[in-house]
Design a protein around this motif. Structure first.
Motif, PDB file in Angstrom:
ATOM      1  N   TRP A 260     -74.783  17.655 -64.621  1.00 14.72           N
ATOM      2  CA  TRP A 260     -74.956  17.415 -65.456  1.00 14.72           C
ATOM      3  C   TRP A 260     -76.153  18.398 -66.414  1.00 14.72           C
ATOM      4  O   TRP A 260     -76.229  18.640 -67.547  1.00 14.72           O
ATOM      5  N   TRP A 261     -76.523  18.673 -65.215  1.00 20.94           N
ATOM      6  CA  TRP A 261     -77.715  19.983 -65.957  1.00 20.94           C
ATOM      7  C   TRP A 261     -76.786  21.394 -66.063  1.00 20.94           C
ATOM      8  O   TRP A 261     -77.281  21.951 -67.169  1.00 20.94           O
ATOM      9  N   ALA A 262     -76.062  21.600 -65.457  1.00 26.79           N
ATOM     10  CA  ALA A 262     -74.770  22.793 -65.727  1.00 26.79           C
ATOM     11  C   ALA A 262     -73.698  22.392 -67.457  1.00 26.79           C
ATOM     12  O   ALA A 262     -74.170  23.307 -68.035  1.00 26.79           O
ATOM     13  N   LEU A 263     -74.339  21.039 -67.098  1.00 23.50           N
ATOM     14  CA  LEU A 263     -73.064  20.875 -68.316  1.00 23.50           C
ATOM     15  C   LEU A 263     -74.174  20.839 -69.911  1.00 23.50           C
ATOM     16  O   LEU A 263     -73.606  21.628 -70.929  1.00 23.50           O
ATOM     17  N   PHE A 264     -75.667  20.777 -69.851  1.00 24.29           N
ATOM     18  CA  PHE A 264     -76.369  20.530 -71.204  1.00 24.29           C
ATOM     19  C   PHE A 264     -76.771  22.188 -71.380  1.00 24.29           C
ATOM     20  O   PHE A 264     -77.447  22.271 -72.135  1.00 24.29           O
ATOM     21  N   ARG A 265     -76.921  22.878 -69.630  1.00 21.38           N
ATOM     22  CA  ARG A 265     -76.705  24.144 -70.248  1.00 21.38           C
ATOM     23  C   ARG A 265     -75.977  25.112 -70.793  1.00 21.38           C
ATOM     24  O   ARG A 265     -75.365  26.466 -71.059  1.00 21.38           O
ATOM     25  N   ASN A 266     -74.611  24.415 -70.427  1.00 24.59           N
ATOM     26  CA  ASN A 266     -73.658  25.056 -71.302  1.00 24.59           C
ATOM     27  C   ASN A 266     -72.702  24.308 -72.647  1.00 24.59           C
ATOM     28  O   ASN A 266     -71.430  23.509 -72.206  1.00 24.59           O
ATOM     29  N   PRO A 267     -74.012  24.169 -73.899  1.00 21.68           N
ATOM     30  CA  PRO A 267     -72.997  22.801 -74.733  1.00 21.68           C
ATOM     31  C   PRO A 267     -71.410  23.157 -74.983  1.00 21.68           C
ATOM     32  O   PRO A 267     -71.475  22.202 -75.277  1.00 21.68           O
ATOM     33  N   ALA A 268     -70.923  24.060 -75.052  1.00 23.21           N
ATOM     34  CA  ALA A 268     -69.050  24.609 -75.435  1.00 23.21           C
ATOM     35  C   ALA A 268     -68.172  24.219 -74.429  1.00 23.21           C
ATOM     36  O   ALA A 268     -67.499  23.467 -74.631  1.00 23.21           O
ATOM     37  N   GLN A 269     -69.215  23.951 -73.002  1.00 20.05           N
ATOM     38  CA  GLN A 269     -68.562  23.493 -72.587  1.00 20.05           C
ATOM     39  C   GLN A 269     -67.591  21.890 -71.951  1.00 20.05           C
ATOM     40  O   GLN A 269     -67.129  21.125 -72.280  1.00 20.05           O
ATOM     41  N   LEU A 270     -69.487  21.230 -72.364  1.00 16.61           N
ATOM     42  CA  LEU A 270     -69.394  20.191 -72.990  1.00 16.61           C
ATOM     43  C   LEU A 270     -68.817  19.799 -74.265  1.00 16.61           C
ATOM     44  O   LEU A 270     -68.568  17.560 -73.604  1.00 16.61           O
ATOM     45  N   ALA A 271     -68.786  20.125 -74.876  1.00 13.91           N
ATOM     46  CA  ALA A 271     -68.367  19.546 -76.319  1.00 13.91           C
ATOM     47  C   ALA A 271     -67.047  19.581 -75.559  1.00 13.91           C
ATOM     48  O   ALA A 271     -66.263  18.919 -76.075  1.00 13.91           O
ATOM     49  N   ALA A 272     -65.865  20.389 -75.040  1.00 12.98           N
ATOM     50  CA  ALA A 272     -64.516  20.207 -75.169  1.00 12.98           C
ATOM     51  C   ALA A 272     -64.520  19.748 -73.538  1.00 12.98           C
ATOM     52  O   ALA A 272     -63.862  18.329 -74.160  1.00 12.98           O
ATOM     53  N   LEU A 273     -64.955  18.787 -73.066  1.00 14.83           N
ATOM     54  CA  LEU A 273     -64.848  17.706 -72.046  1.00 14.83           C
ATOM     55  C   LEU A 273     -65.579  16.578 -72.738  1.00 14.83           C
ATOM     56  O   LEU A 273     -64.398  15.978 -72.768  1.00 14.83           O
ATOM     57  N   ARG A 274     -66.124  16.558 -73.862  1.00 14.40           N
ATOM     58  CA  ARG A 274     -66.105  14.694 -74.654  1.00 14.40           C
ATOM     59  C   ARG A 274     -64.921  14.773 -75.778  1.00 14.40           C
ATOM     60  O   ARG A 274     -64.912  13.625 -75.900  1.00 14.40           O
ATOM     61  N   ALA A 275     -63.992  16.204 -75.709  1.00 17.31           N
ATOM     62  CA  ALA A 275     -63.254  16.253 -76.457  1.00 17.31           C
ATOM     63  C   ALA A 275     -62.461  15.781 -76.075  1.00 17.31           C
ATOM     64  O   ALA A 275     -60.708  15.342 -76.116  1.00 17.31           O
ATOM     65  N   ASP A 276     -61.755  15.984 -74.830  1.00 17.60           N
ATOM     66  CA  ASP A 276     -60.577  16.185 -73.904  1.00 17.60           C
ATOM     67  C   ASP A 276     -61.135  15.588 -72.601  1.00 17.60           C
ATOM     68  O   ASP A 276     -61.195  16.188 -71.321  1.00 17.60           O
ATOM     69  N   HIS A 277     -60.891  14.419 -72.566  1.00 18.10           N
ATOM     70  CA  HIS A 277     -61.626  13.354 -70.880  1.00 18.10           C
ATOM     71  C   HIS A 277     -60.462  13.794 -70.191  1.00 18.10           C
ATOM     72  O   HIS A 277     -60.360  13.707 -68.620  1.00 18.10           O
ATOM     73  N   SER A 278     -59.671  14.112 -69.818  1.00 17.95           N
ATOM     74  CA  SER A 278     -58.410  14.601 -69.609  1.00 17.95           C
ATOM     75  C   SER A 278     -58.765  15.851 -68.370  1.00 17.95           C
ATOM     76  O   SER A 278     -58.330  16.383 -66.857  1.00 17.95           O
ATOM     77  N   LEU A 279     -59.905  16.477 -69.289  1.00 20.55           N
ATOM     78  CA  LEU A 279     -60.972  17.665 -67.722  1.00 20.55           C
ATOM     79  C   LEU A 279     -61.136  17.182 -66.764  1.00 20.55           C
ATOM     80  O   LEU A 279     -61.535  18.388 -66.010  1.00 20.55           O
ATOM     81  N   ILE A 280     -61.495  15.477 -66.288  1.00 26.09           N
ATOM     82  CA  ILE A 280     -62.493  15.449 -65.380  1.00 26.09           C
ATOM     83  C   ILE A 280     -62.203  15.455 -64.403  1.00 26.09           C
ATOM     84  O   ILE A 280     -63.317  16.188 -64.006  1.00 26.09           O
ATOM     85  N   PRO A 281     -61.154  15.575 -63.625  1.00 25.90           N
ATOM     86  CA  PRO A 281     -60.831  16.116 -62.690  1.00 25.90           C
ATOM     87  C   PRO A 281     -60.467  17.776 -62.304  1.00 25.90           C
ATOM     88  O   PRO A 281     -61.782  17.897 -61.073  1.00 25.90           O
ATOM     89  N   THR A 282     -60.967  18.783 -63.246  1.00 22.96           N
ATOM     90  CA  THR A 282     -61.358  19.603 -62.616  1.00 22.96           C
ATOM     91  C   THR A 282     -62.363  19.927 -63.433  1.00 22.96           C
ATOM     92  O   THR A 282     -63.071  21.027 -62.153  1.00 22.96           O
ATOM     93  N   ALA A 283     -63.142  19.547 -63.991  1.00 23.03           N
ATOM     94  CA  ALA A 283     -64.321  19.477 -64.312  1.00 23.03           C
ATOM     95  C   ALA A 283     -65.269  19.027 -62.825  1.00 23.03           C
ATOM     96  O   ALA A 283     -66.389  19.897 -63.133  1.00 23.03           O
ATOM     97  N   ILE A 284     -65.155  18.034 -62.196  1.00 18.18           N
ATOM     98  CA  ILE A 284     -65.437  18.285 -61.104  1.00 18.18           C
ATOM     99  C   ILE A 284     -65.657  18.949 -60.148  1.00 18.18           C
ATOM    100  O   ILE A 284     -66.313  19.660 -58.838  1.00 18.18           O
ATOM    101  N   GLU A 285     -64.019  19.474 -60.183  1.00 22.94           N
ATOM    102  CA  GLU A 285     -64.152  20.537 -58.973  1.00 22.94           C
ATOM    103  C   GLU A 285     -64.770  21.695 -59.397  1.00 22.94           C
ATOM    104  O   GLU A 285     -65.465  22.293 -58.452  1.00 22.94           O
ATOM    105  N   GLU A 286     -65.099  22.142 -60.790  1.00 22.86           N
ATOM    106  CA  GLU A 286     -65.577  23.719 -60.936  1.00 22.86           C
ATOM    107  C   GLU A 286     -67.367  23.362 -61.049  1.00 22.86           C
ATOM    108  O   GLU A 286     -67.599  24.119 -60.618  1.00 22.86           O
ATOM    109  N   LEU A 287     -67.887  21.813 -61.082  1.00 28.30           N
ATOM    110  CA  LEU A 287     -69.176  21.391 -60.863  1.00 28.30           C
ATOM    111  C   LEU A 287     -69.425  22.035 -59.726  1.00 28.30           C
ATOM    112  O   LEU A 287     -70.183  22.292 -59.770  1.00 28.30           O
TER     113      LEU A 287
END
Length: 406
Positions: A260-287
């Motif tokens: 979450w600290w990484a997401l707060f520092r990368n607001p465009a990525q956080l916005a993309a995740l909020r707009a598309d929850h299907s990103l959650i599986p790849t988001a977890i691996e990437e984080l």
């Protein structure tokens, strides 16, 4: 090759601990293996080498199944550390076959895909409840309000730790895990020894209680193992329970707050995740790749090995740099960029080989549950103030992550 005096790798420098990734890039440029005198270790920074060495049976988490301390050229551990050593050395993470195989075979029955699937409603419900409390309060500390209580409760539930006793688990775990840092101080060792004694005594009593009154939990299952080949000694049972409790929440807690600290520092990525929850599986691996919870994993050299023309002799210790391997541009294009849609992501945050994290499916379930709950119930979650990072290098995490729900 040897590490020169100007090497940027310095695990005791707060600036390095805050952001070790530029120093890793320098290490990778220096070569495939670098001698580091302050810890008497060989640092391995490249993904291909780390991945291969994790599977190399010429390396081991222990050497005592083959050599005495004297034969291996190592000193006897300090007598004052004995309670910690006994606890640590009988857990499967620090054992090699055949003992490792015997214990892992038994414990793995509790981490089958079917078991994890059965846990889904409980994990999701608990994550929703914890996030609901955070929202009602208008924010708080994401570490203590969500990241910590979720995995602690889940692994404690699996082991059969009564709810009233669970408050002791995190302090004991933190004290014991201090010994996994590089060159721990005597104060750190004293805290780890005290926690080892208290934790062991607690579990010895709990095991005695489960012998009298078995339940539907992992400790009762370990006691009930009838196959002589699989049966655990009481010390192995205690050490296994501690390992599962420590490993069962430490990485998940840190992956949550680091993520979450990484997401707060990368607001465009956080916005993309909020707009598309299907990103959650790849988001977890990437984080987990982007800011790795376990930065370093050590192995003993049991038989001479050669890396890029450098012979590393029996008796040496290798430090595999997971954080560096996860930022290796040979494997991850543009590795310093957070890309929640990154599809090809062979990170090694869960290790590999015979010591691959047995709880990886459970960790992914917990991370998915907390992220889903936070995205659904706290869509305006924001950083309240910059967090303080823990001074630890090996186990990477935050002291606190203050958030607000606007």
């Amino acid at each position: 090759m040897s590490g020169p005096v100007d090497l940027a790798f310095d695990p005791w420098d707060p600036a390095f601990v805050a952001d070790p990734y530029p120093a890793y890039a320098e290490l990778r440029a220096r070569g495939r293996v670098v001698r580091y005198e302050p810890t008497d270790q060989w640092l391995v920074p490249h993904h291909a080498d780390v991945s291969a060495l994790l599977r190399d049976r010429r390396l081991g988490r222990t050497y005592q199944h083959r050599f005495s301390h004297e034969e291996f050229g190592r000193s006897e551990p300090p007598a004052a550390h004995e309670p910690f050593r006994t606890l640590n050395d009988h857990g499967m993470l620090d054992l090699e076959p055949p003992d490792h195989t015997r214990i892992r075979r038994l414990v793995s029955k509790a981490f089958t895909p079917r078991t994890v699937e059965r846990l889904k409603p409980y994990v999701r419900g608990l994550a929703d409840e914890l996030v609901g409390g955070l929202v009602r309060d208008g924010g708080g500390d994401l570490l203590t309000d969500v990241a910590e209580p979720l995995p602690v409760a889940v692994i404690a539930e699996m082991l059969g730790i009564p709810e009233a006793d669970r408050g002791q688990l995190r302090p004991w775990s933190a004290a014991i895990c201090g010994m996994y840092e590089l060159n721990p101080s005597e104060d750190t060792a004293a805290r780890a020894v005290r926690a080892s004694v208290e934790f062991s005594e607690y579990l010895r009593e709990l095991i005695a209680e489960r012998r009298r009154r078995p339940g539907d939990d992992l400790i009762s299952g370990l006691i009930a193992a009838h196959d002589e080949d699989d049966r655990l000694t009481e010390q192995e049972m205690i050490s296994t329970a501690v390992l599962l409790l420590n490993a069962g929440h430490e990485a998940t807690v840190n992956a949550t707050v680091n993520g979450w600290w990484a997401l707060f520092r990368n607001p465009a990525q956080l916005a993309a995740l909020r707009a598309d929850h299907s990103l959650i599986p790849t988001a977890i691996e990437e984080l987990m790749r982007y800011d790795t919870p376990l930065q370093l994993f050590e192995r003993w050299v049991l038989d001479d090995i050669e890396i890029d023309g450098t012979v590393i002799p029996r008796g040496a210790e290798i430090a595999m740099l997971f954080g560096s391997a996860n930022h290796d541009p040979a494997v991850f294009p543009d590795p310093t960029r957070l890309d929640l849609a990154r599809a090809d992501n062979p990170h090694i945050s869960f290790s590999a080989g015979i010591h691959y994290c047995i709880g990886a499916p459970l960790a992914r379930l917990e991370l998915t549950a907390s992220m889903t709950a936070l995205l659904n119930r706290a869509p305006t979650l924001a950083l309240a103030k910059d967090p303080a990072r823990k001074p630890n290098f090996v186990i990477r995490g935050l002291e606190r992550l203050s958030v607000e729900v606007r």
